[in-house]
Design a protein around this motif. Structure first.
Motif, PDB file in Angstrom:
ATOM      1  N   GLY A  56      54.611  28.824  57.667  1.00  0.00           N
ATOM      2  CA  GLY A  56      54.135  27.460  57.378  1.00  0.00           C
ATOM      3  C   GLY A  56      52.617  27.217  57.035  1.00  0.00           C
ATOM      4  N   GLN A  57      51.935  28.106  57.208  1.00  0.00           N
ATOM      5  CA  GLN A  57      50.529  27.708  57.194  1.00  0.00           C
ATOM      6  C   GLN A  57      50.016  28.485  55.963  1.00  0.00           C
ATOM      7  N   ARG A  58      48.886  28.053  55.458  1.00  0.00           N
ATOM      8  CA  ARG A  58      48.244  28.799  54.226  1.00  0.00           C
ATOM      9  C   ARG A  58      46.957  29.653  54.627  1.00  0.00           C
ATOM     10  N   TYR A  59      46.743  31.004  54.307  1.00  0.00           N
ATOM     11  CA  TYR A  59      45.649  31.436  54.840  1.00  0.00           C
ATOM     12  C   TYR A  59      45.002  32.364  53.652  1.00  0.00           C
ATOM     13  N   ILE A  60      43.899  32.641  53.833  1.00  0.00           N
ATOM     14  CA  ILE A  60      43.267  33.533  52.789  1.00  0.00           C
ATOM     15  C   ILE A  60      42.515  34.576  53.696  1.00  0.00           C
ATOM     16  N   VAL A  61      43.094  35.902  53.265  1.00  0.00           N
ATOM     17  CA  VAL A  61      42.749  37.049  54.177  1.00  0.00           C
ATOM     18  C   VAL A  61      41.902  38.111  53.427  1.00  0.00           C
ATOM     19  N   GLN A  62      40.967  38.627  53.831  1.00  0.00           N
ATOM     20  CA  GLN A  62      39.963  39.533  53.589  1.00  0.00           C
ATOM     21  C   GLN A  62      40.702  40.880  53.150  1.00  0.00           C
ATOM     22  N   ALA A  63      40.548  41.449  51.934  1.00  0.00           N
ATOM     23  CA  ALA A  63      41.084  42.632  51.598  1.00  0.00           C
ATOM     24  C   ALA A  63      40.296  43.768  51.313  1.00  0.00           C
ATOM     25  N   PHE A  64      38.838  43.305  51.523  1.00  0.00           N
ATOM     26  CA  PHE A  64      38.063  44.536  51.174  1.00  0.00           C
ATOM     27  C   PHE A  64      36.905  44.550  52.106  1.00  0.00           C
ATOM     28  N   PRO A  65      36.252  45.615  52.510  1.00  0.00           N
ATOM     29  CA  PRO A  65      35.264  45.513  53.609  1.00  0.00           C
ATOM     30  C   PRO A  65      34.129  44.924  52.889  1.00  0.00           C
ATOM     31  N   LYS A  66      33.193  44.227  53.785  1.00  0.00           N
ATOM     32  CA  LYS A  66      32.059  43.604  53.273  1.00  0.00           C
ATOM     33  C   LYS A  66      32.279  42.607  51.975  1.00  0.00           C
ATOM     34  N   ALA A  67      33.107  41.885  51.855  1.00  0.00           N
ATOM     35  CA  ALA A  67      33.440  40.898  50.885  1.00  0.00           C
ATOM     36  C   ALA A  67      32.604  39.810  51.124  1.00  0.00           C
ATOM     37  N   ALA A  68      31.889  39.483  49.921  1.00  0.00           N
ATOM     38  CA  ALA A  68      30.813  38.347  50.050  1.00  0.00           C
ATOM     39  C   ALA A  68      31.485  37.232  50.378  1.00  0.00           C
ATOM     40  N   TRP A  69      32.619  36.857  49.847  1.00  0.00           N
ATOM     41  CA  TRP A  69      33.243  35.554  50.071  1.00  0.00           C
ATOM     42  C   TRP A  69      33.201  35.251  51.633  1.00  0.00           C
ATOM     43  N   VAL A  70      33.343  36.411  52.288  1.00  0.00           N
ATOM     44  CA  VAL A  70      33.608  36.148  53.829  1.00  0.00           C
ATOM     45  C   VAL A  70      32.532  35.715  54.489  1.00  0.00           C
ATOM     46  N   ALA A  71      31.391  36.258  54.224  1.00  0.00           N
ATOM     47  CA  ALA A  71      30.146  35.756  54.810  1.00  0.00           C
ATOM     48  C   ALA A  71      29.804  34.013  54.369  1.00  0.00           C
ATOM     49  N   ASN A  72      30.045  33.891  53.115  1.00  0.00           N
ATOM     50  CA  ASN A  72      29.757  32.571  52.539  1.00  0.00           C
ATOM     51  C   ASN A  72      30.758  31.544  53.149  1.00  0.00           C
ATOM     52  N   ALA A  73      31.861  31.970  53.290  1.00  0.00           N
ATOM     53  CA  ALA A  73      33.081  31.100  53.838  1.00  0.00           C
ATOM     54  C   ALA A  73      32.521  30.832  55.277  1.00  0.00           C
ATOM     55  N   ARG A  74      32.000  31.733  56.040  1.00  0.00           N
ATOM     56  CA  ARG A  74      31.636  31.708  57.592  1.00  0.00           C
ATOM     57  C   ARG A  74      30.599  30.712  57.621  1.00  0.00           C
ATOM     58  N   ALA A  75      29.785  30.469  56.809  1.00  0.00           N
ATOM     59  CA  ALA A  75      28.562  29.545  56.341  1.00  0.00           C
ATOM     60  C   ALA A  75      28.980  28.309  56.097  1.00  0.00           C
ATOM     61  N   ALA A  76      29.634  28.014  55.320  1.00  0.00           N
ATOM     62  CA  ALA A  76      30.121  26.745  54.671  1.00  0.00           C
ATOM     63  C   ALA A  76      30.949  25.866  55.577  1.00  0.00           C
ATOM     64  N   ALA A 135      46.709  45.864  64.296  1.00  0.00           N
ATOM     65  CA  ALA A 135      45.934  46.468  65.184  1.00  0.00           C
ATOM     66  C   ALA A 135      44.274  46.502  64.733  1.00  0.00           C
ATOM     67  N   SER A 136      44.174  46.271  63.730  1.00  0.00           N
ATOM     68  CA  SER A 136      43.035  46.306  62.785  1.00  0.00           C
ATOM     69  C   SER A 136      42.393  44.870  62.682  1.00  0.00           C
ATOM     70  N   ALA A 137      42.903  44.115  63.115  1.00  0.00           N
ATOM     71  CA  ALA A 137      42.378  42.637  63.026  1.00  0.00           C
ATOM     72  C   ALA A 137      40.964  42.346  62.921  1.00  0.00           C
ATOM     73  N   GLU A 138      40.291  43.165  64.103  1.00  0.00           N
ATOM     74  CA  GLU A 138      38.595  43.069  64.412  1.00  0.00           C
ATOM     75  C   GLU A 138      38.012  43.219  62.975  1.00  0.00           C
ATOM     76  N   ARG A 139      38.544  44.118  62.060  1.00  0.00           N
ATOM     77  CA  ARG A 139      37.902  44.315  60.859  1.00  0.00           C
ATOM     78  C   ARG A 139      38.349  43.268  59.616  1.00  0.00           C
ATOM     79  N   ILE A 140      39.214  42.640  59.887  1.00  0.00           N
ATOM     80  CA  ILE A 140      40.019  41.896  58.598  1.00  0.00           C
ATOM     81  C   ILE A 140      39.817  40.234  58.930  1.00  0.00           C
ATOM     82  N   ALA A 141      38.869  39.705  58.430  1.00  0.00           N
ATOM     83  CA  ALA A 141      38.837  38.269  58.445  1.00  0.00           C
ATOM     84  C   ALA A 141      40.001  37.405  57.922  1.00  0.00           C
ATOM     85  N   VAL A 142      40.421  36.455  58.739  1.00  0.00           N
ATOM     86  CA  VAL A 142      41.439  35.711  58.372  1.00  0.00           C
ATOM     87  C   VAL A 142      41.158  34.124  58.716  1.00  0.00           C
TER      88      VAL A 142
END
Length: 148
Positions: A56-76, A135-142
């Motif tokens: 029932g929630q909407r998510y965006i999940v990282q699919a590639f290591p070092k994805a630029a959008w992840v760092a940008n989203a964290r800062a935005a 189990a790999s959650a520490e490497r995958i941004a959600v």
């Protein structure tokens, strides 16, 4: 050129096509455009991403290591999500590692096998199994998508 580099170039080319199709109003699957200010330059950057529904929630999940959008989203503070010709401002709230595990498990369990395989192929998880991806959650941004 390594196999991973070739795959990344292919993904970038496909994303370019998806962005063009979305901008003219053609939508498909869970794909949307994420527009976010660059964390260093402040210039708007647009990425083709999947917005997925889990419990029932909407998510965006990282699919590639070092994805630029992840760092940008964290800062935005705020991003824009566009589907076809409809845009909406949103806030992306990154889940803590322990909260990611059940979301990742359920996402892989309820999705086509290609979803889990993507995490294994991209080196984010040792296998495509839901329990290994979780189990790999520490490497995958959600990120949970919240309306603004």
């Amino acid at each position: 050129m390594s196999n991973r580099q070739r795959k990344r170039r292919l993904v970038n080319a496909v994303n370019f096509v998806i962005i063009g199709l979305q901008r003219i109003g053609i939508v498909f699957g869970p794909m949307q455009l994420l527009t976010v200010a660059g964390r260093r330059t402040g210039r708007l950057r647009t990425f083709a991403i999947a917005v997925v529904a889990v419990a029932g929630q909407r998510y965006i999940v990282q699919a590639f290591p070092k994805a630029a959008w992840v760092a940008n989203a964290r800062a935005a503070e705020q991003v824009t999500l566009t589907r076809g010709r409809r845009s909406m401002p949103a806030r992306l709230v990154e889940l803590p590692v322990e909260a990611r595990r059940p979301v990742l498990h359920r996402l892989v369990e309820e999705s086509p096998a290609s979803v889990g395989k993507r995490y294994a192929d991209n080196g984010l998880s040792p296998s495509a199994a839901p329990q290994d991806v979780a189990a790999s959650a520490e490497r995958i941004a959600v990120f949970r998508v919240e309306a603004v």
